[in-house]
Design a protein around this motif. Structure first.
Motif, PDB file in Angstrom:
ATOM      1  N   VAL C 130       3.188 138.953  31.595  1.00 33.08           N
ATOM      2  CA  VAL C 130       4.371 138.288  32.162  1.00 33.08           C
ATOM      3  C   VAL C 130       4.176 138.254  33.526  1.00 33.08           C
ATOM      4  O   VAL C 130       3.878 138.869  34.209  1.00 33.08           O
ATOM      5  CB  VAL C 130       5.675 139.139  31.655  1.00 33.08           C
ATOM      6  CG1 VAL C 130       6.818 138.191  32.255  1.00 33.08           C
ATOM      7  CG2 VAL C 130       5.679 139.431  30.476  1.00 33.08           C
ATOM      8  N   GLY C 132       6.382 137.005  36.710  1.00 31.79           N
ATOM      9  CA  GLY C 132       7.601 136.440  37.117  1.00 31.79           C
ATOM     10  C   GLY C 132       7.401 135.687  38.504  1.00 31.79           C
ATOM     11  O   GLY C 132       6.713 135.861  39.131  1.00 31.79           O
ATOM     12  N   TRP C 137      10.224 132.766  34.021  1.00 37.48           N
ATOM     13  CA  TRP C 137       9.163 133.662  33.675  1.00 37.48           C
ATOM     14  C   TRP C 137       8.208 133.053  32.824  1.00 37.48           C
ATOM     15  O   TRP C 137       8.283 132.257  32.160  1.00 37.48           O
ATOM     16  CB  TRP C 137       9.920 134.440  32.574  1.00 37.48           C
ATOM     17  CG  TRP C 137      11.099 135.409  32.953  1.00 37.48           C
ATOM     18  CD1 TRP C 137      12.388 135.276  33.011  1.00 37.48           C
ATOM     19  CD2 TRP C 137      10.710 136.620  33.962  1.00 37.48           C
ATOM     20  NE1 TRP C 137      13.210 136.312  33.862  1.00 37.48           N
ATOM     21  CE2 TRP C 137      12.121 137.146  34.331  1.00 37.48           C
ATOM     22  CE3 TRP C 137       9.622 137.492  34.240  1.00 37.48           C
ATOM     23  CZ2 TRP C 137      12.257 138.275  35.032  1.00 37.48           C
ATOM     24  CZ3 TRP C 137       9.767 138.656  35.013  1.00 37.48           C
ATOM     25  CH2 TRP C 137      11.136 138.963  35.384  1.00 37.48           C
ATOM     26  N   ASN C 158       9.378 130.617  30.047  1.00 41.02           N
ATOM     27  CA  ASN C 158      10.712 131.007  29.604  1.00 41.02           C
ATOM     28  C   ASN C 158      10.995 130.999  28.192  1.00 41.02           C
ATOM     29  O   ASN C 158      12.115 130.876  27.626  1.00 41.02           O
ATOM     30  CB  ASN C 158      11.743 129.978  30.291  1.00 41.02           C
ATOM     31  CG  ASN C 158      11.943 130.195  31.982  1.00 41.02           C
ATOM     32  OD1 ASN C 158      11.611 131.156  32.319  1.00 41.02           O
ATOM     33  ND2 ASN C 158      12.122 128.973  32.659  1.00 41.02           N
ATOM     34  N   SER C 174       4.426 140.156  39.580  1.00 44.70           N
ATOM     35  CA  SER C 174       5.354 138.881  39.894  1.00 44.70           C
ATOM     36  C   SER C 174       4.356 138.288  40.967  1.00 44.70           C
ATOM     37  O   SER C 174       3.422 138.747  41.354  1.00 44.70           O
ATOM     38  CB  SER C 174       6.498 139.353  40.710  1.00 44.70           C
ATOM     39  OG  SER C 174       7.019 138.390  41.655  1.00 44.70           O
ATOM     40  N   HIS C 179      10.898 140.790  41.012  1.00 46.60           N
ATOM     41  CA  HIS C 179      11.879 140.491  39.929  1.00 46.60           C
ATOM     42  C   HIS C 179      12.049 141.685  38.966  1.00 46.60           C
ATOM     43  O   HIS C 179      11.424 142.702  39.191  1.00 46.60           O
ATOM     44  CB  HIS C 179      11.389 139.064  39.317  1.00 46.60           C
ATOM     45  CG  HIS C 179      11.068 138.024  40.032  1.00 46.60           C
ATOM     46  ND1 HIS C 179      11.970 137.085  40.230  1.00 46.60           N
ATOM     47  CD2 HIS C 179      10.048 137.582  40.400  1.00 46.60           C
ATOM     48  CE1 HIS C 179      11.337 136.069  41.046  1.00 46.60           C
ATOM     49  NE2 HIS C 179      10.343 136.560  41.131  1.00 46.60           N
ATOM     50  N   LEU C 181      12.339 142.145  34.641  1.00 43.31           N
ATOM     51  CA  LEU C 181      12.309 141.632  33.251  1.00 43.31           C
ATOM     52  C   LEU C 181      13.192 142.377  32.601  1.00 43.31           C
ATOM     53  O   LEU C 181      13.129 143.703  32.288  1.00 43.31           O
ATOM     54  CB  LEU C 181      10.922 141.839  32.704  1.00 43.31           C
ATOM     55  CG  LEU C 181      10.767 141.141  31.221  1.00 43.31           C
ATOM     56  CD1 LEU C 181      10.645 139.652  31.362  1.00 43.31           C
ATOM     57  CD2 LEU C 181       9.326 141.511  30.825  1.00 43.31           C
ATOM     58  N   CYS C 214      16.680 138.088  34.604  1.00 52.02           N
ATOM     59  CA  CYS C 214      16.005 138.855  35.670  1.00 52.02           C
ATOM     60  C   CYS C 214      17.023 139.717  36.413  1.00 52.02           C
ATOM     61  O   CYS C 214      18.167 139.159  36.548  1.00 52.02           O
ATOM     62  CB  CYS C 214      15.593 137.830  36.830  1.00 52.02           C
ATOM     63  SG  CYS C 214      15.089 138.420  38.296  1.00 52.02           S
TER      64      CYS C 214
END
Lengths: 577, 189, 266
Positions: C130, C132, C137, C158, C174, C179, C181, C214
């Motif tokens: 992931v 961010g 995302w 997203n 990130s 951010h 999750l 977020c």
């Protein structure tokens, strides 16, 4: 027996020396009070704007909306919203609570309650106030920069608070203002610590000091030790922003070597956790005293309360990691912080029990200071217990950065301190300004504030538990938060009610100071601490003759008293059976 | 029975000492935070010094250390004699001279680093070097002003104020110790 | 509280309209371990209610019983007598052992036994990376080759899709600012930090579409950093993944550096 006494200076005559450049701790205290009340209203207005946006997204803000935000027709835009919650937090913590509880009441009460004529270093004291003014001007000035004021939350985590996330000068000015305010507060801390250790009247041992002084002393000690930590962190942030150093830059922005944003969090919270205790300790001390005064009996376990407060002061330095559970520190560190956080319950429970013990079998007078003190017992009990959810790691993983946290800290920090601050204002009004505030309107102020306050902050805990997270301009883009619109509206209505109630206080306060003719007596509350042995308002030299202390500060209800009073002054020998 | 004058001077001494302890704790915490940060950066870095670093100049910081050491020595000399009533001008002047020389040596250090291509934003280590030395020099400037504040005391008719001398000296020596720590942890190891 | 909410939810499920308390419950729990958090919360609430009612009994009770008119003569307590010290200590220790150590023990067990008990690599787990960024995302699946940052990776914006009943492990990073999750329905969140990898794992139990948000202030549009979590049955998930992988080769342009933000699985 010879003891040191500060000389009596001649009475100041010019307007400048009486009200502006005064060395008198009482004047400086009142300057901090006006300063703090001004910022309380600025911060409060910001809170009402935040609540408006959350309850009525897309609706223009009434009255001043169109003037402030012409491009959007009065609707608060998202970047302004970010500025609002950042500045609300910063102003309330550093520019409202600190000046009122620590600056105003610390300065005013300490010399009077320990029997001194002034602080140990009056010049330093005056400089402390004016430095705070400089800081306030810089902070308010940052609102008028082209890109606006700081907007990264009052915690200003990098990398959002570095040039990457906040390109304008607003964040730099914010950091500078905080640094200067830190310098101002530490100057105050030096003064308070030295004054309390060296200028206590003869016969006043540490456990003969009123608990208000204990609270202020412990606060000053924490301030002296931990504000420089914030100072260092903020200074490094300023260097990152102005001189291009790489302390907190990481990720795509760190083209020239990596820094560590999480280090800022560690440094910030090493200061931040003691800071919340700094904010509450004076209120604890004040409430401990007031509960005894208005139950007409000695504070239950006063020594234990003083020692509990000291223990909490020490423990508060060890628990900061519970603000950072979601940053994934090592499991061992996480577990350690969780366990240590829990230990703070013991001393808290002890002095809480002592508060209830003070009420037990007393003869309670429900004056306005007493009502506000009882209010503190209620809100702090509630707020403190909700801290438990946030101390256990697993529940914190869900509740972190939700409105549950916001509800929790507003109960413990805002509600308790606000109510404690009002209790202090109503109580020391006669000594400060020479007249009493209207008791009737004080009680109206209390009840409406309590209703509003509980509506706002309990509501916040409920929406937080339901998952609503923080710092959202429009939460209702999320499916799972659609249900919470009614509750958010209710919180906003309560907030506006609470805001309106403060107007009652303002009118009461201004009327009393400028328009009331009736003077207060020397000791309207009939209590025995040293400030009530001198006239109201206190003369510029405080004590004609330095008092010699013979008994404790809560000598009330002694059955062997024959003088017709139900209390003894600290200068009188304790009446034995 | 002590005289009022004795009680008063004892109070002054006590109040000043306590205040000075608080002041030293405050500044100590500031520098302690900086050292904490340095320790974290250094211990968590995969390679130290960060890649691309040319060797740090060792001569200039060593000279700085000697300068500040001498300054502290002469100040200690002045202080000991002052406490017994002897107002010796030379040690105080020498101490101020070496203090100013130290500050000048820091400027030399910075320009040397820049000529080697090491700027504040070059990497985390240079950020540390510049930030630490800037903050230290900032405090040294305040301390030098403190030393100038002592100058009126050496006039022949001036009243004896040992507390003032003791407190300024404490701050001065404190900064010397901080420099020593900085020199050792940043430049030597 | 749990029994009450159960009653309410079953009642409301019938009527289809959410009542007052239903609205204030956390979102539906779709994970295997979310109940641990919910349970601990309710347990702490029960203990808190008990102690707080004692406080209120004291506060309101004493205010009533000992008000001046009713109790004109206060009971004089001077000094620190043994009973006072004993009482205060007993209360303090009772609170500590009764509530604190209790919930700490439970939380610790859950924390060590479940939440930081990472599934071993040999298990059949789904790995997702992931990233961010301000303000979206990005999710990356390894694709058939099992390696990240190759051109058969499935990268979505997203849009996170996972199967039920399978452990999913996330590695989170990130690009710019911090951010967080946040999966409300799984009761979990982990910060996404630039320059430092964080991890999260869970196993989901209900299909459907849910929110991802977020949970750390990241700028002006922090409130809109919304992603969609779709939980499929294993079959539907496989269908989607096959379909997505066909497209992956077409959309992943090896020349475009921006697309290859992934990292080797740590």
């Amino acid at each position: 027996m010879a003891f040191y006494e500060q000389p009596i200076h001649p009475k100041p005559t010019t307007f400048l020396s009486k009200y502006m450049i005064s060395f008198d701790h009482k004047v400086i205290g009142k300057q901090f009070l006006w300063y703090g009340i001004f910022f309380l209203f600025v911060g409060g207005l910001m809170a009402l704007m935040i609540r408006w946006t959350l309850a009525f997204p897309g609706v223009p803000f009434p009255v001043i909306g169109k003037a402030l935000f012409p491009e959007t027709g009065g609707v608060i835009p998202p970047d302004t919203y970010a500025m609002l919650f950042t500045m609300h937090g910063t102003i309330m913590i550093f520019y409202a609570i600190t000046p009122i509880l620590i600056g105003a009441f610390g300065n005013f009460c300490i010399p009077l309650m320990i029997g001194a004529r002034d602080m140990a270093f009056p010049l330093l004291n005056m400089l402390s106030f004016w430095l705070a003014v400089v800081s306030g001007v810089i902070l308010l000035g940052s609102l008028f920069t082209p890109l606006g004021a700081a907007a990264g939350g009052w915690t200003s985590y990098p990398t959002l608070s570095t040039l990457v996330g906040s390109p304008g000068t607003g964040q730099t000015l914010w950091s500078l203002a905080i640094f200067i305010l830190g310098a101002s507060s530490t100057m105050g801390a030096i003064n308070y610590i030295t004054t309390i250790i060296t200028l206590r009247a003869p016969g006043m041992g540490y456990f003969d000091m009123p608990l208000t002084i204990w609270g202020l002393w412990l606060t000053a000690i924490l301030n002296a030790i931990f504000l420089p930590v914030l100072g260092a962190g903020v200074l490094l942030l300023i260097f990152d922003r102005v001189f291009g150093t790489t302390f907190f830059l990481a990720g795509a922005a760190a083209t020239s070597g990596s820094g560590d944003p999480v280090l800022f969090q560690h440094v910030f919270w090493i200061f931040g956790h003691p800071e919340v205790y700094i904010l509450i300790l004076p209120a604890w001390g004040i409430v401990s005293d007031l509960l005894a005064f208005f139950s007409r009996k000695p504070a239950f376990g006063a020594k234990a309360t003083a020692l509990s407060m000291t223990t909490i002061t020490i423990l508060s330095t060890l628990v900061y990691g519970h603000h950072m559970f979601t940053t994934q520190m090592s499991p061992l560190l996480t577990q350690t912080f969780m366990t240590l956080t829990m230990t703070i319950s013991i001393p808290s429970a002890i002095f809480f029990a002592n508060w209830l013990g003070t009420l037990w079998k007393g003869s309670i007078r429900f004056t306005s200071p007493m009502l506000f003190s009882l209010g503190v017992v209620f809100v702090f009990g509630l707020g403190g217990l909700t801290g438990l959810y946030l101390g256990t790691v697993t529940t914190d993983l869900y509740l972190h950065d939700t409105y549950f946290v916001v509800g929790h800290f507003h109960y413990t920090m805002a509600a308790s301190v606000l109510l404690g601050g009002f209790a202090a204002i109503y109580f020391w009004m006669p000594k400060m300004f020479g007249m009493m505030l209207s008791e009737f309107w004080a009680k109206v102020h209390f009840w409406i504030t309590m209703v509003g306050l509980n509506g706002v902050f309990f509501g916040m805990m409920m929406v937080g538990y339901a998952g609503m997270h923080r710092r959202l301009y429009n939460p209702f883009v999320y499916e799972f938060m659609q249900n919470m619109i009614p509750m958010n509206k209710m919180i906003t209505y309560s907030a506006y009610l609470m805001g309106a109630a403060q107007l009652i206080f303002v009118v009461n306060f201004v009327h009393a100071i400028f328009f009331k003719k009736e003077k207060a007596s020397d000791n309207p509350w009939e209590v025995g601490t040293l400030e009530w042995t001198i006239p109201s308002p206190a003369p510029h030299y405080n004590f004609d003759k330095i008092p010699v202390v013979k008994c404790g500060p809560h000598e009330l209800g002694n059955p062997n008293l024959t003088t017709g009073r139900d209390f003894q002054y600290q200068t009188e020998n304790l009446v034995e059976a | 029975m002590r005289t009022q004058a004795e009680v008063n001077s004892q109070y002054m001494l006590q109040a000043n000492s306590i205040a000075m302890v608080v002041v030293l704790i405050m500044f100590g915490m500031l520098f302690a935070t900086l050292f904490l940060g340095y320790a974290v950066y250094r211990l968590t870095a995969q390679v130290w010094p960060p890649s691309g670093m040319t060797a740090l100049p060792l001569l200039i910081p060593a000279v700085s250390t000697i300068l500040i050491g001498l300054s502290s020595f002469f100040l200690w000399n002045f202080e000991t004699q002052y406490k017994v009533g002897a107002k010796q001008r030379l040690p105080l002047f020498t101490s101020i001279f070496f203090g100013l020389a130290f500050i000048a040596s820091q400027f030399v250090l910075w320009s040397t680093l820049k000529s080697q291509g090491l700027f504040a934003g070059s990497n985390i280590f240079t950020s540390i070097i510049y930030a630490f030395t800037w903050i230290h020099v900032g405090h040294m400037v305040m301390a030098v002003i403190g030393l100038f504040y002592l100058l009126p005391l050496i006039a022949d008719k001036a009243e004896l104020k040992p507390n003032r001398v003791i407190n300024v000296a404490k701050f001065w020596h404190f900064l010397g110790i901080v420099w020593l720590l900085m020199f050792f942890t940043i430049f030597v190891i | 509280m749990t029994l009450f909410t159960l009653m309410m939810s079953s009642a409301m499920a019938e009527t289809g309209k959410l009542g007052f308390w239903e609205k204030l419950n956390p979102p539906v729990d779709i994970s295997t371990h979310g109940h641990l958090i919910d349970w601990l919360f309710n347990y702490t609430t029960a203990l808190n209610l008990f102690f707080f009612s004692l406080v209120c009994a004291g506060l309101f009770g004493f205010s009533f019983l000992y008000r001046r008119k009713r109790h004109p003569k206060p009971y004089y307590t001077y000094g620190n007598k043994k009973p006072q010290i004993m009482l205060a200590t007993v209360i303090g220790v009772a609170v500590f052992v009764g509530i604190d150590m209790n919930i700490t023990r439970m939380s610790n067990n859950d924390y060590i036994g479940v939440f930081t008990n990472w599934p071993s690599e040999s298990e059949d787990i789904l790995r997702v990376e992931v990233l961010g960024q301000q303000w979206a995302w990005n999710f990356r699946y390894a694709g058939k080759d099992g390696l990240f940052n190759t051109d058969d990776d499935v990268v979505t914006l997203n849009d996170l899709r996972v199967p039920v009943g399978k452990k999913v492990v996330f590695q989170v990073l990130s690009k710019d600012v911090i951010h967080s999750l946040y999966f409300p329905n799984a009761r979990r969140k982990v910060d996404a930090i630039p320059g430092r990898l964080t991890r999260l794992w869970y196993e989901l139990t209900k299909t459907g579409e849910y929110d991802i948000a977020c949970a750390e202030m990241c700028g002006t549009y922090h409130y809109r950093m919304q992603a969609k979590l779709t939980v499929y049955t294993q079959e539907d998930y496989d269908n989607w993944m096959n379909h997505a992988q066909e497209h992956a080769f077409q959309t992943n342009d090896p020349e475009n550096a921006e697309l290859f933000w992934g990292w080797a699985w740590q």
